[in-house]
Design an enzyme around this catalytic site. Structure first.
Site, PDB file in Angstrom:
ATOM      1  N   CYS A   1      34.064  46.718  48.788  1.00  0.00           N
ATOM      2  CA  CYS A   1      33.705  47.173  47.443  1.00  0.00           C
ATOM      3  C   CYS A   1      32.447  46.479  46.935  1.00  0.00           C
ATOM      4  O   CYS A   1      31.633  47.091  46.242  1.00  0.00           O
ATOM      5  CB  CYS A   1      34.876  46.958  46.493  1.00  0.00           C
TER       6      CYS A   1
ATOM      7  N   CYS B   1      36.621  43.269  46.914  1.00  0.00           N
ATOM      8  CA  CYS B   1      36.693  42.875  48.319  1.00  0.00           C
ATOM      9  C   CYS B   1      35.291  43.050  48.918  1.00  0.00           C
ATOM     10  O   CYS B   1      34.408  43.645  48.285  1.00  0.00           O
ATOM     11  CB  CYS B   1      37.725  43.730  49.053  1.00  0.00           C
TER      12      CYS B   1
ATOM     13  N   GLU C   1      37.050  50.609  42.955  1.00  0.00           N
ATOM     14  CA  GLU C   1      35.604  50.455  42.781  1.00  0.00           C
ATOM     15  C   GLU C   1      34.845  51.572  43.492  1.00  0.00           C
ATOM     16  O   GLU C   1      33.900  52.138  42.944  1.00  0.00           O
ATOM     17  CB  GLU C   1      35.140  49.090  43.308  1.00  0.00           C
TER      18      GLU C   1
ATOM     19  N   HIS D   1      39.464  52.512  47.408  1.00  0.00           N
ATOM     20  CA  HIS D   1      39.665  51.465  46.403  1.00  0.00           C
ATOM     21  C   HIS D   1      39.125  51.953  45.060  1.00  0.00           C
ATOM     22  O   HIS D   1      38.285  52.857  44.999  1.00  0.00           O
ATOM     23  CB  HIS D   1      38.945  50.182  46.823  1.00  0.00           C
TER      24      HIS D   1
END
Length: 156
Positions: free
Chosen positions: A85, A82, A54, A52
């Protein structure tokens, strides 16, 4: 740089990801007003469900600063983190995360989200991490439409 300029930079990074056939998420980490790192999702490119934006930005910031302790840093991300993250952001000791689109916005775009608000999760876990709604929400939500229009990627 202002909050809006930093979120706009995260949006630009997400747009680069869309152009590369990746999903529409971007993140920027700053310390003392200077950009330390930026990343977009590379989940499909790397066949890594943890890639992801992040997490990528945290990895790059840790490498650039040569530490796993990112105290004094702020993250700007185009979408509410999420749970994965958020945990990575907590463990890296980033002070604050500002997000654009919400988890509900990502879910509406077809992403399989765990519908737990990042701010609530941080509070439930006793994290000192501050989670704040950032600027440019409409522009961040628009990334999902741009991504769908490009037809270069798929949700996960």
């Amino acid at each position: 740089m202002s909050h809006e300029e930093l979120m706009r930079r995260a949006i630009n990074v997400a747009e680069q990801g869309i152009a590369a056939g990746q999903s529409p998420f971007g993140a920027v980490i700053v310390r003392d007003g200077a950009v330390v790192s930026e990343a977009h999702n590379t989940v499909w490119l790397t066949c890594d469900p943890t890639a992801h934006a992040e997490v990528g930005a945290i990895r790059k910031a840790s490498a650039a600063l040569r530490t796993i302790n990112l105290s004094g840093c702020a993250m700007y991300t185009t979408c509410e983190p999420c749970p994965m993250c958020l945990a990575a952001t907590h463990w890296s000791k980033i002070d604050v995360v500002y997000y654009g689109a919400s988890i509900a916005d990502a879910q509406a775009a077809g992403f399989c989200e765990l519908c737990v608000g990042a701010k609530i999760l941080a509070e439930m876990g006793g994290s000192p991490l501050r989670v704040e709604t950032g600027p440019l929400h409409p522009e961040c939500v628009e990334l999902f439409a741009k991504w769908k229009a490009a037809s270069l990627g798929k949700p996960y």
